[in-house]
Design a protein around this motif. Structure first.
Motif, PDB file in Angstrom:
ATOM      1  N   GLN A  44       0.834  -1.204   0.000  1.00 43.30           N
ATOM      2  CA  GLN A  44       0.000   0.000   0.000  1.00 43.30           C
ATOM      3  C   GLN A  44       0.870   1.256   0.000  1.00 43.30           C
ATOM      4  O   GLN A  44       0.571   2.228  -0.679  1.00 43.30           O
ATOM      5  CB  GLN A  44      -0.920  -0.014   1.224  1.00 43.30           C
ATOM      6  N   VAL A  45       1.965   1.196   0.739  1.00 43.07           N
ATOM      7  CA  VAL A  45       2.862   2.349   0.856  1.00 43.07           C
ATOM      8  C   VAL A  45       3.771   2.483  -0.377  1.00 43.07           C
ATOM      9  O   VAL A  45       3.972   3.576  -0.887  1.00 43.07           O
ATOM     10  CB  VAL A  45       3.723   2.236   2.136  1.00 43.07           C
ATOM     11  N   LEU A  46       4.302   1.367  -0.860  1.00 47.02           N
ATOM     12  CA  LEU A  46       5.291   1.411  -1.942  1.00 47.02           C
ATOM     13  C   LEU A  46       4.703   1.641  -3.334  1.00 47.02           C
ATOM     14  O   LEU A  46       5.316   2.321  -4.156  1.00 47.02           O
ATOM     15  CB  LEU A  46       6.106   0.113  -1.975  1.00 47.02           C
ATOM     16  N   LEU A  47       3.537   1.083  -3.607  1.00 46.92           N
ATOM     17  CA  LEU A  47       2.977   1.157  -4.960  1.00 46.92           C
ATOM     18  C   LEU A  47       2.117   2.402  -5.133  1.00 46.92           C
ATOM     19  O   LEU A  47       1.427   2.827  -4.212  1.00 46.92           O
ATOM     20  CB  LEU A  47       2.146  -0.092  -5.258  1.00 46.92           C
ATOM     21  N   LYS A  48       2.179   2.961  -6.328  1.00 46.31           N
ATOM     22  CA  LYS A  48       1.433   4.180  -6.636  1.00 46.31           C
ATOM     23  C   LYS A  48       0.124   3.834  -7.340  1.00 46.31           C
ATOM     24  O   LYS A  48       0.074   2.926  -8.175  1.00 46.31           O
ATOM     25  CB  LYS A  48       2.257   5.092  -7.542  1.00 46.31           C
ATOM     26  N   ASP A  49      -0.925   4.574  -7.007  1.00 51.16           N
ATOM     27  CA  ASP A  49      -2.208   4.403  -7.681  1.00 51.16           C
ATOM     28  C   ASP A  49      -2.074   4.777  -9.152  1.00 51.16           C
ATOM     29  O   ASP A  49      -1.344   5.709  -9.498  1.00 51.16           O
ATOM     30  CB  ASP A  49      -3.280   5.292  -7.042  1.00 51.16           C
ATOM     31  N   GLY A  50      -2.750   4.046 -10.015  1.00 52.42           N
ATOM     32  CA  GLY A  50      -2.752   4.365 -11.439  1.00 52.42           C
ATOM     33  C   GLY A  50      -1.518   3.895 -12.189  1.00 52.42           C
ATOM     34  O   GLY A  50      -1.370   4.176 -13.376  1.00 52.42           O
ATOM     35  N   THR A  51      -0.617   3.193 -11.525  1.00 54.52           N
ATOM     36  CA  THR A  51       0.594   2.682 -12.162  1.00 54.52           C
ATOM     37  C   THR A  51       0.508   1.159 -12.198  1.00 54.52           C
ATOM     38  O   THR A  51      -0.023   0.551 -11.282  1.00 54.52           O
ATOM     39  CB  THR A  51       1.848   3.101 -11.360  1.00 54.52           C
ATOM     40  N   THR A  52       1.026   0.563 -13.281  1.00 51.62           N
ATOM     41  CA  THR A  52       1.045  -0.894 -13.370  1.00 51.62           C
ATOM     42  C   THR A  52       2.470  -1.392 -13.178  1.00 51.62           C
ATOM     43  O   THR A  52       3.432  -0.695 -13.512  1.00 51.62           O
ATOM     44  CB  THR A  52       0.488  -1.390 -14.719  1.00 51.62           C
ATOM     45  N   TYR A  53       2.583  -2.594 -12.635  1.00 52.03           N
ATOM     46  CA  TYR A  53       3.873  -3.176 -12.302  1.00 52.03           C
ATOM     47  C   TYR A  53       3.898  -4.642 -12.711  1.00 52.03           C
ATOM     48  O   TYR A  53       2.873  -5.316 -12.667  1.00 52.03           O
ATOM     49  CB  TYR A  53       4.119  -3.122 -10.786  1.00 52.03           C
ATOM     50  N   THR A  54       5.104  -5.136 -13.030  1.00 54.58           N
ATOM     51  CA  THR A  54       5.277  -6.575 -13.212  1.00 54.58           C
ATOM     52  C   THR A  54       5.584  -7.161 -11.839  1.00 54.58           C
ATOM     53  O   THR A  54       5.946  -6.435 -10.901  1.00 54.58           O
ATOM     54  CB  THR A  54       6.448  -6.902 -14.168  1.00 54.58           C
ATOM     55  N   LYS A  55       5.457  -8.470 -11.703  1.00 53.84           N
ATOM     56  CA  LYS A  55       5.778  -9.119 -10.431  1.00 53.84           C
ATOM     57  C   LYS A  55       7.235  -8.876 -10.065  1.00 53.84           C
ATOM     58  O   LYS A  55       7.568  -8.672  -8.907  1.00 53.84           O
ATOM     59  CB  LYS A  55       5.511 -10.618 -10.514  1.00 53.84           C
ATOM     60  N   GLU A  56       8.102  -8.892 -11.082  1.00 50.90           N
ATOM     61  CA  GLU A  56       9.528  -8.680 -10.840  1.00 50.90           C
ATOM     62  C   GLU A  56       9.800  -7.274 -10.320  1.00 50.90           C
ATOM     63  O   GLU A  56      10.640  -7.073  -9.432  1.00 50.90           O
ATOM     64  CB  GLU A  56      10.336  -8.934 -12.124  1.00 50.90           C
ATOM     65  N   GLU A  57       9.109  -6.272 -10.868  1.00 42.63           N
ATOM     66  CA  GLU A  57       9.293  -4.897 -10.415  1.00 42.63           C
ATOM     67  C   GLU A  57       8.880  -4.733  -8.955  1.00 42.63           C
ATOM     68  O   GLU A  57       9.575  -4.084  -8.166  1.00 42.63           O
ATOM     69  CB  GLU A  57       8.474  -3.925 -11.287  1.00 42.63           C
ATOM     70  N   VAL A  58       7.773  -5.350  -8.587  1.00 42.10           N
ATOM     71  CA  VAL A  58       7.292  -5.248  -7.209  1.00 42.10           C
ATOM     72  C   VAL A  58       8.248  -5.971  -6.264  1.00 42.10           C
ATOM     73  O   VAL A  58       8.569  -5.459  -5.190  1.00 42.10           O
ATOM     74  CB  VAL A  58       5.853  -5.794  -7.088  1.00 42.10           C
ATOM     75  N   THR A  59       8.725  -7.127  -6.665  1.00 39.08           N
ATOM     76  CA  THR A  59       9.688  -7.865  -5.841  1.00 39.08           C
ATOM     77  C   THR A  59      10.927  -7.019  -5.608  1.00 39.08           C
ATOM     78  O   THR A  59      11.435  -6.931  -4.483  1.00 39.08           O
ATOM     79  CB  THR A  59      10.064  -9.194  -6.524  1.00 39.08           C
ATOM     80  N   LYS A  60      11.426  -6.367  -6.641  1.00 43.49           N
ATOM     81  CA  LYS A  60      12.617  -5.517  -6.517  1.00 43.49           C
ATOM     82  C   LYS A  60      12.337  -4.314  -5.614  1.00 43.49           C
ATOM     83  O   LYS A  60      13.167  -3.961  -4.778  1.00 43.49           O
ATOM     84  CB  LYS A  60      13.092  -5.055  -7.890  1.00 43.49           C
ATOM     85  N   LEU A  61      11.177  -3.685  -5.771  1.00 45.82           N
ATOM     86  CA  LEU A  61      10.820  -2.551  -4.916  1.00 45.82           C
ATOM     87  C   LEU A  61      10.815  -2.957  -3.438  1.00 45.82           C
ATOM     88  O   LEU A  61      11.354  -2.244  -2.582  1.00 45.82           O
ATOM     89  CB  LEU A  61       9.432  -2.020  -5.279  1.00 45.82           C
ATOM     90  N   VAL A  62      10.228  -4.109  -3.138  1.00 45.32           N
ATOM     91  CA  VAL A  62      10.149  -4.586  -1.759  1.00 45.32           C
ATOM     92  C   VAL A  62      11.537  -4.924  -1.232  1.00 45.32           C
ATOM     93  O   VAL A  62      11.903  -4.536  -0.116  1.00 45.32           O
ATOM     94  CB  VAL A  62       9.204  -5.802  -1.653  1.00 45.32           C
ATOM     95  N   GLU A  63      12.340  -5.616  -2.030  1.00 45.88           N
ATOM     96  CA  GLU A  63      13.699  -5.966  -1.603  1.00 45.88           C
ATOM     97  C   GLU A  63      14.535  -4.726  -1.352  1.00 45.88           C
ATOM     98  O   GLU A  63      15.260  -4.649  -0.353  1.00 45.88           O
ATOM     99  CB  GLU A  63      14.367  -6.852  -2.647  1.00 45.88           C
ATOM    100  N   ASP A  64      14.459  -3.751  -2.244  1.00 42.14           N
ATOM    101  CA  ASP A  64      15.218  -2.507  -2.075  1.00 42.14           C
ATOM    102  C   ASP A  64      14.777  -1.767  -0.820  1.00 42.14           C
ATOM    103  O   ASP A  64      15.603  -1.213  -0.091  1.00 42.14           O
ATOM    104  CB  ASP A  64      15.070  -1.611  -3.304  1.00 42.14           C
ATOM    105  N   TRP A  65      13.467  -1.752  -0.564  1.00 41.91           N
ATOM    106  CA  TRP A  65      12.962  -1.068   0.616  1.00 41.91           C
ATOM    107  C   TRP A  65      13.474  -1.741   1.886  1.00 41.91           C
ATOM    108  O   TRP A  65      13.856  -1.069   2.837  1.00 41.91           O
ATOM    109  CB  TRP A  65      11.430  -1.058   0.600  1.00 41.91           C
ATOM    110  N   LYS A  66      13.492  -3.062   1.889  1.00 42.09           N
ATOM    111  CA  LYS A  66      13.955  -3.798   3.062  1.00 42.09           C
ATOM    112  C   LYS A  66      15.443  -3.608   3.323  1.00 42.09           C
ATOM    113  O   LYS A  66      15.888  -3.717   4.463  1.00 42.09           O
ATOM    114  CB  LYS A  66      13.648  -5.289   2.906  1.00 42.09           C
TER     115      LYS A  66
END
Length: 59
Positions: free
Chosen positions: A31-53
């Protein structure tokens, strides 16, 4: 119930990832990392979460 097959590189909206999250803390992080109105691949989301951690905590 069968799982839907996805194509490599297929993009999904924020709501799809929130609905797929298994745990409340996962959902909250997305909810915090992803932006409304934007689409993501599973790989992009995995990378965003890993980078945040990996981010350093600021005091």
């Amino acid at each position: 119930m069968t799982k839907a097959k996805t194509r490599p590189g297929q993009k999904f909206g924020k709501a799809a990832f929130l609905n797929a999250a298994k745990k409340t803390n996962e959902r909250l992080l997305l909810q915090v990392l992803l932006k409304d109105g934007t689409t993501y691949t599973k790989e992009e989301v995995t990378k965003l979460v890993e980078d945040w951690k990996k981010k350093e905590v600021k005091a």
